[in-house]
Design an enzyme around this catalytic site. Structure first.
Site, PDB file in Angstrom:
ATOM      1  N   ASP A 172       0.823  -1.209   0.000  1.00  0.00           N
ATOM      2  CA  ASP A 172       0.000   0.000   0.000  1.00  0.00           C
ATOM      3  C   ASP A 172       0.860   1.264   0.000  1.00  0.00           C
ATOM      4  O   ASP A 172       1.933   1.280  -0.605  1.00  0.00           O
ATOM      5  CB  ASP A 172      -0.939  -0.027   1.222  1.00  0.00           C
ATOM      6  CG  ASP A 172      -2.250   0.674   0.943  1.00  0.00           C
ATOM      7  OD1 ASP A 172      -2.250   1.908   0.885  1.00  0.00           O
ATOM      8  OD2 ASP A 172      -3.270  -0.017   0.794  1.00  0.00           O
TER       9      ASP A 172
ATOM     10  N   HIS B  52      -3.726   5.196   4.117  1.00  0.00           N
ATOM     11  CA  HIS B  52      -4.514   4.052   3.685  1.00  0.00           C
ATOM     12  C   HIS B  52      -3.918   2.726   4.170  1.00  0.00           C
ATOM     13  O   HIS B  52      -4.613   1.886   4.742  1.00  0.00           O
ATOM     14  CB  HIS B  52      -4.559   4.126   2.155  1.00  0.00           C
ATOM     15  CG  HIS B  52      -5.499   3.197   1.479  1.00  0.00           C
ATOM     16  ND1 HIS B  52      -5.051   2.125   0.743  1.00  0.00           N
ATOM     17  CD2 HIS B  52      -6.841   3.189   1.410  1.00  0.00           C
ATOM     18  CE1 HIS B  52      -6.115   1.504   0.235  1.00  0.00           C
ATOM     19  NE2 HIS B  52      -7.204   2.116   0.618  1.00  0.00           N
TER      20      HIS B  52
ATOM     21  N   SER C  58     -11.551  -1.262  -0.405  1.00  0.00           N
ATOM     22  CA  SER C  58     -10.264  -1.155   0.280  1.00  0.00           C
ATOM     23  C   SER C  58     -10.305  -1.703   1.693  1.00  0.00           C
ATOM     24  O   SER C  58      -9.330  -2.256   2.186  1.00  0.00           O
ATOM     25  CB  SER C  58      -9.865   0.318   0.417  1.00  0.00           C
ATOM     26  OG  SER C  58      -9.069   0.713  -0.637  1.00  0.00           O
TER      27      SER C  58
END
Ligand SMILES: *[C@@H]1O[C@H](CO)[C@@H](O)[C@H](O)[C@H]1NC(C)=O
Ligand SMILES: *[C@@H]1O[C@H](CO)[C@@H](O)[C@H](O)[C@H]1NC(C)=O
Ligand SMILES: *[C@@H]1O[C@H](CO)[C@@H](O)[C@H](O)[C@H]1NC(C)=O
Length: 840
Positions: free
Chosen positions: A201, A239, A411
Site C-alpha cells: 500500500d 490508507h 479497500s
C-alpha cells in the site's frame, strides 16, 4: 608527489561516489531484460555500457539495467533489432531468412521491456463526500442483550482497546449477525499466531502504538523511496496503516483490534509515487518466504472505462508467488474488487482482480446491503464488511495513538478477508493458495437470497455476481480449515484458438460460439474437476462499452464475463483479454461451452467477434505426476487467426431470459450521483500543484526530459542560479551537493593528513611505509577508468551493428507487440510510449 596521490585518491572517491548517486529516471533510462541461463548480466551490462541494477525480485533470469538518458535511443533501437531477430528465429526461417548469430552474446537476451514510471494504481477508497454524508445518518440502535454479550467477551479476553465497541465488523450489537463472526475464535485462543500479512500500500506506521508490537520489519520495504522502512511520508499516506490495523492492530489500550490481533504485519510501500513494473513485480514477491498473505487494496482506475491488466513481469511475479512463495504452498493474494460499480465498472475489466491467483473481495455494509460502489463480476469470490448504511470501518490511523473512523470502500473489505485468512493459516499453515479459495467459497454465507442473481452451482453453493459466494464467516472458515483435506495440485486445459470472425448483431440477440470439451481431452490434461474458468478473446468493436459477454457451461451455469459500460467509449473492443469466472467451481467441464457476445445498444457502433479460447483450471487427477504451469509469457496469446479452429457460430442463441445483472437492490438513499471517482494524486508534503503535474508527466518516458525542464520551473531549485541543477529534483540536488561537499571536506582533511604525515615521516623515517597502499589505490583508479572506457567503446560499436536491418522489419515488429493488456484510453500517445517497448 603526495599531493598527486591525494588528488588521485580524491578522483577515485569522486568516481565511487558517482556510483552512489542514485540513478533515477531523471537522468537514466531503465530496462528489464530476461537473459538465458548461460548469459551473465555482467556481460550484458559491459556490452551495452549499462549498469546492472540487479535481479528483478524473485524472477530468475530477469534483470534490471540502467544507462544514461542520452544512450537511451541507441538502446531502444538495439533492443528493437534483437526483437526482430528473435521473431525471425521463432518463425524458424520458414520464409527463407536466416538469422546470423551475434558475436557479442546479446542473442542471450530473451525478452526486453523499457521500464517507465507510472502512477496507474489507485487506492480503493470510495468517493469521500458520500462517506461523509452517510456518516451523519444515525447508526441503528444497539440490542441490550448483544451489548451484554460483548461485555462478556471484553471481560473474558481482557480487552482494553477504547474503540472496540465501535468495531461493529468484529461484533455487531445493532444489526445482529452482520459481522465477521470472529470473537468465538478469539475465545478459543485463535488469534493469528505465526502468520504474517504484508499490506502492499502507501506505507505502514510501524511506530503506531497499535501496530509496533505486531510489525514485521524483515518483510517490509519501501519501493517508492527505496529504503527499508515503509513509513508513511506524504500527508495522505494513511490508507496502508488503516488496512494494517484491520488485520493486526494489537490487543492494547490503543484504538481497536485487528481480526487477527496476534498475527504480524509487514508494510510494502508502492502507492505513494509512480513506480515501474520491475519494482511492482519485486513488491508482490517481497519476502515471500516470510510474508504469507499479500493484502492489496488498489488497482487500475475504477472509472468505468479503464480495462487494464498488469504487465507480463508482474503477472510472472504473481505466478511465481503462488508456486514458490510460502515454501511452495503459495502466497495468498487478496485484492479489493473495486469501487466503480456506480460507473458500471466490473471487476472483470481489472487484470488483478480477475486473475485466478488473486482472491477478489467485494463489500457488504453493516446493514447487510450491497454498497453502491462495490463492483460485481464473475471473478468475485466473497464479500467482507465495509462502509455504507451510515457507518464505516473503525481502525488504526497514522500516529502514535490515532484512530480512523471513516475507512471504507472495497479497500476496507479486502484486509478483513486477509485477517480471516490469517486466522485460518494460524491453525493450518499447510493450506495451499487454492485450499484457501476452496475454504472461502465453502464457508461463505449468501446474503439477500431473494435477489434473482443467486444461482445454485454444481457444488450446491449459491453464487451471485454481486456477492460472490457470499460474505466471509471467519468462524466457519477456520473451523472448516481445521480438518480440511488438502486439494491435489492444479491442472489445466487450454482449448485451441477458436475462430468466429462474424459480425455481432445489434440488439438483444447476440452472437454465440460453441466449443465441445471431450472427456478424452480433459483426461489427457489430467483435470478431474474445475475450479477457475478463463476465456481469452478478441472482439473488434468501435465502442467497447456497448459489448457484453456471457459464458454458459455444459451444466447450464451462466457467467456474465463482461457487462456494458456507459462511459467506455473506447474504439477497440477486446484485444487478447482474459475474463475469469469462479461460478463453474466443481463442474466436470465436459460438454459444450458457449460464449455469447452481445451488442445491445442499437447505434452506429458495431463490431466483429474475431476469436476466443477456453481455459479450464482445476484439480489434477494424479498429484504425483502433475507439473507446475509455466510462467506467463508474452507469446501465450500469439496466434494466427488463419490457423485457428473454425468454431460453431449462431446468431440468436435462444432466449436468454437472463439480462446481465444490474446493480443489486440496495437502499436507494446510498445510490450515488454519477460523479467522477476521486483521482489519486499524492504529492509530497508541502508540494505545489507543479510537482503533482510533473509526476503525472513523468509517466511518459519519451517526454520526460522536456517535461522535467518545463514542469519543474526554476523555483524547484533552492540553489543559487550559477550552480547547475543537473535537471534533477530538489532531493537529488541536495544529494549531489551534500556529497560533493563531503568529498571536498574529506579531500582537504586527507591532504592535511598526508602533509602532516609526510613532515612527520621526513623527520622520523626516510622510508615510506605507505607506498604500497597508495599504489594499490592507483591500480584501482586505473582499472576503473579503463573499464569505463571499455564500456563506452563496446557500447558504441553495438549501436551501429544493426544499421543494415531493413526499415520494414523494424516497423513490422511493433504489430507483433503484445500490448493488449494495456489500456490506451486516457492518453493514447502517452500510453503508447509506455508500452511500445514491450517485447514481442
Ligand atoms: C460462527 O463461528 C462459530 C465458531 O466460532 C461457528 O461455529 C459458527 O458456525 C459460525 N457461524 C455462525 C453463523 O454462527
Ligand atoms: C498427465 O499425467 C500423465 C501421467 O499421469 C503425464 O504423463 C502427462 O504429462 C500429464 N499431462 C499434463 C498435460 O500434465
Ligand atoms: C477491426 O475493425 C477495423 C475497422 O472496421 C478494421 O480496420 C480492422 O482491420 C479490424 N481488425 C480486425 C483484426 O479484424
Amino acid at each position: 608527489m603526495r599531493f598527486l596521490r591525494t588528488a588521485v585518491l580524491c578522483s577515485l572517491l569522486a568516481v565511487a561516489s558517482a556510483g552512489i548517486f542514485p540513478r533515477t529516471y531523471d537522468t537514466h533510462d531503465f530496462f528489464a531484460l530476461q537473459l538465458d541461463p548461460s548469459t551473465s548480466p555482467d556481460h550484458v551490462a559491459r556490452v551495452l555500457g549499462a549498469h546492472h541494477e540487479g535481479q528483478i525480485g524473485s524472477l530468475p533470469g530477469h534483470h534490471k539495467f540502467s544507462l544514461p538518458r542520452e544512450k537511451g535511443p541507441g538502446m531502444d533501437a538495439l533492443l528493437q533489432d534483437l526483437r526482430v531477430r528473435r521473431r525471425l528465429k521463432r518463425r524458424g526461417g520458414s520464409d527463407g531468412t536466416t538469422v546470423q548469430k551475434r558475436e557479442d552474446g546479446l542473442d542471450g537476451i530473451l525478452w526486453s521491456q523499457k521500464l517507465a514510471l507510472r502512477q496507474r494504481l489507485q487506492k480503493r477508497i470510495p468517493p469521500k463526500e458520500r462517506l461523509d454524508a452517510s456518516w451523519q445518518r444515525a447508526v441503528a440502535v444497539e440490542d441490550p442483550a448483544a451489548v451484554q454479550n460483548r461485555e462478556k467477551i471484553v471481560t473474558a479476553l481482557g480487552i482494553a482497546d477504547p474503540i472496540f465497541d465501535m468495531q461493529w465488523h468484529l461484533f455487531n450489537t445493532a444489526q445482529l449477525g452482520h459481522d465477521l463472526n470472529v470473537t468465538g475464535l478469539w475465545l478459543e485462543g485463535i488469534t493469528g499466531d505465526g502468520v504474517i500479512t504484508a499490506v502492499v500500500d502507501d506505507g505502514l506506521d510501524m511506530y503506531s502504538d497499535d501496530l509496533k508490537d505486531n510489525y514485521f520489519a524483515q518483510g517490509s520495504f519501501d519501493f517508492n523511496d527505496k529504503v527499508e522502512e515503509p513509513k508513511p511520508r506524504l500527508f495522505d499516506d494513511k490508507h496502508g496503516t488503516r488496512c494494517a490495523g484491520e488485520v493486526a492492530a494489537g490487543k492494547n489500550s490503543v484504538c481497536g483490534l485487528g481480526v487477527a490481533w496476534s498475527s504480524r504485519v509487514s508494510g510494502i510501500r508502492i502507492l505513494s509515487k509512480p513506480i515501474d513494473d520491475a519494482d511492482e513485480a519485486s513488491a508482490v514477491n517481497f519476502g515471500f518466504q516470510d510474508n504469507h498473505i499479500y493484502s492489496c487494496s488498489w488497482g487500475p482506475p475504477d472509472d468505468g472505462k479503464t480495462m487494464e491488466a498488469p504487465g507480463v513481469l508482474i503477472r510472472k511475479a504473481m505466478v511465481r508467488g503462488v508456486q514458490d512463495g510460502r515454501q511452495g504452498k503459495g502466497s495468498i493474494f487478496v485484492f479489493a474488487a473495486g469501487n466503480g460499480a456506480f460507473a458500471d465498472d466490473n471487476c472483470n475489466f481489472d487484470g488483478y482482480t480477475n486473475s485466478i491467483y488473486s482472491i477478489t473481495v467485494g463489500a457488504i455494509d453493516r446493514a447487510g446491503s450491497h454498497p453502491s460502489y462495490s463492483e460485481s463480476c464473475s471473478a468475485q469470490l466473497v464479500v467482507a464488511y465495509s462502509s455504507g448504511s451510515g457507518d464505516a470501518i473503525h481502525t488504526t490511523d497514522v500516529g502514535a495513538d490515532v484512530c480512523a473512523h471513516s475507512h471504507g470502500g472495497t479497500s476496507a473489505a479486502g484486509p478483513l478477508a486477509a485477517g480471516a485468512i490469517a486466522l485460518a493459516l494460524s491453525v493450518r499453515p499447510d493450506l495451499t493458495w487454492r485450499d484457501v479459495q476452496y475454504l472461502l467459497l465453502e464457508t461463505a454465507v449468501p446474503v439477500h437470497e431473494e435477489g434473482d442473481d443467486w444461482k445454485v452451482t454444481k457444488i450446491g453453493k449459491k453464487f451471485s455476481h454481486d456477492w460472490g459466494y457470499g460474505k466471509v464467516d471467519t468462524g466457519a472458515l477456520v473451523h472448516k480449515a481445521k480438518d480440511w483435506k488438502l486439494v491435489k495440485p492444479q491442472a489445466w486445459y487450454h482449448s485451441p484458438w477458436l475462430r468466429v470472425q462474424h459480425d455481432i448483431p445489434q440488439g438483444m440477440q447476440g452472437l454465440a460460439s460453441t466449443f465441445d470439451v471431450t472427456e478424452e481431452a480433459l483426461a489427457k490434461a489430467n483435470v478431474s474437476r474445475l475450479e477457475h474458468v478463463t476465456v481469452t478473446m478478441n472482439v473488434n468493436h468501435t465502442r467497447r462499452g456497448d459489448l457484453s459477454v456471457e459464458l454458459r457451461s455444459p451444466e447450464g451455469i451462466i457467467s456474465y464475463l463482461s457487462t456494458t459500460r456507459r462511459r467506455d467509449e473506447m474504439n477497440a473492443g477486446y484485444i487478447d483479454w482474459t475474463f475469469m469466472s469462479v461460478a463453474h467451481w466443481g463442474e466436470s467441464g465436459i460438454g459444450t461451452w458457449t460464449v455469447i457476445v452481445k451488442d445491445t445498444n442499437v447505434n452506429g457502433f458495431s463490431g466483429v467477434f474475431t476469436d476466443w479460447r477456453l481455459n479450464l483450471w482445476g484439480e489434477a487427477v494424479d498429484a504425483s505426476t502433475q507439473q507446475l504451469h509455466p510462467l506467463p509469457d508474452e507469446h501465450d496469446d500469439d496466434h494466427n487467426i488463419e490457423d485457428a479452429v473454425v468454431a460453431t457460430v449462431s446468431v440468436n442463441p435462444g432466449p436468454t431470459k437472463t439480462e446481465p445483472p444490474q446493480a443489486p437492490p440496495t437502499d436507494q438513499v446510498d445510490r450515488p450521483v454519477n460523479e467522477k471517482p476521486p483521482s489519486f494524486e499524492p504529492s509530497p508534503v508541502g508540494a505545489t500543484a507543479t510537482t503533482a503535474a510533473a509526476s503525472v508527466v513523468s509517466t511518459s518516458t519519451a517526454s520526460v526530459t522536456s517535461a522535467a525542464a518545463t514542469a519543474e520551473p526554476s523555483s524547484d531549485s533552492f540553489l543559487p542560479s550559477f550552480l547547475p541543477t543537473f535537471g534533477a529534483s530538489r532531493r537529488t540536488q541536495v544529494w549531489i551537493y551534500a556529497s560533493l561537499a563531503l568529498i571536498i571536506v574529506f579531500c582537504l582533511a586527507l591532504g592535511i593528513y598526508f602533509h602532516l604525515q609526510r613532515r612527520k615521516r621526513l623527520r622520523n623515517n626516510p622510508h615510506d611505509d605507505y607506498e604500497f597502499e597508495l599504489v594499490d589505490g592507483d591500480d584501482k583508479a586505473d582499472a576503473l577508468t579503463n573499464r569505463k572506457d571499455g564500456r563506452r567503446r563496446r557500447g558504441g560499436e553495438l549501436y551501429n551493428a544493426f544499421a543494415e536491418e531493413s526499415e520494414e522489419l523494424l516497423t513490422d515488429v511493433t504489430d507483433d507487440d503484445d500490448n493488449s493488456y494495456r489500456d490506451q484510453s486516457d492518453d493514447e500517445g502517452k500510453e503508447k510510449d509506455m508500452t511500445k517497448s514491450e517485447d514481442a
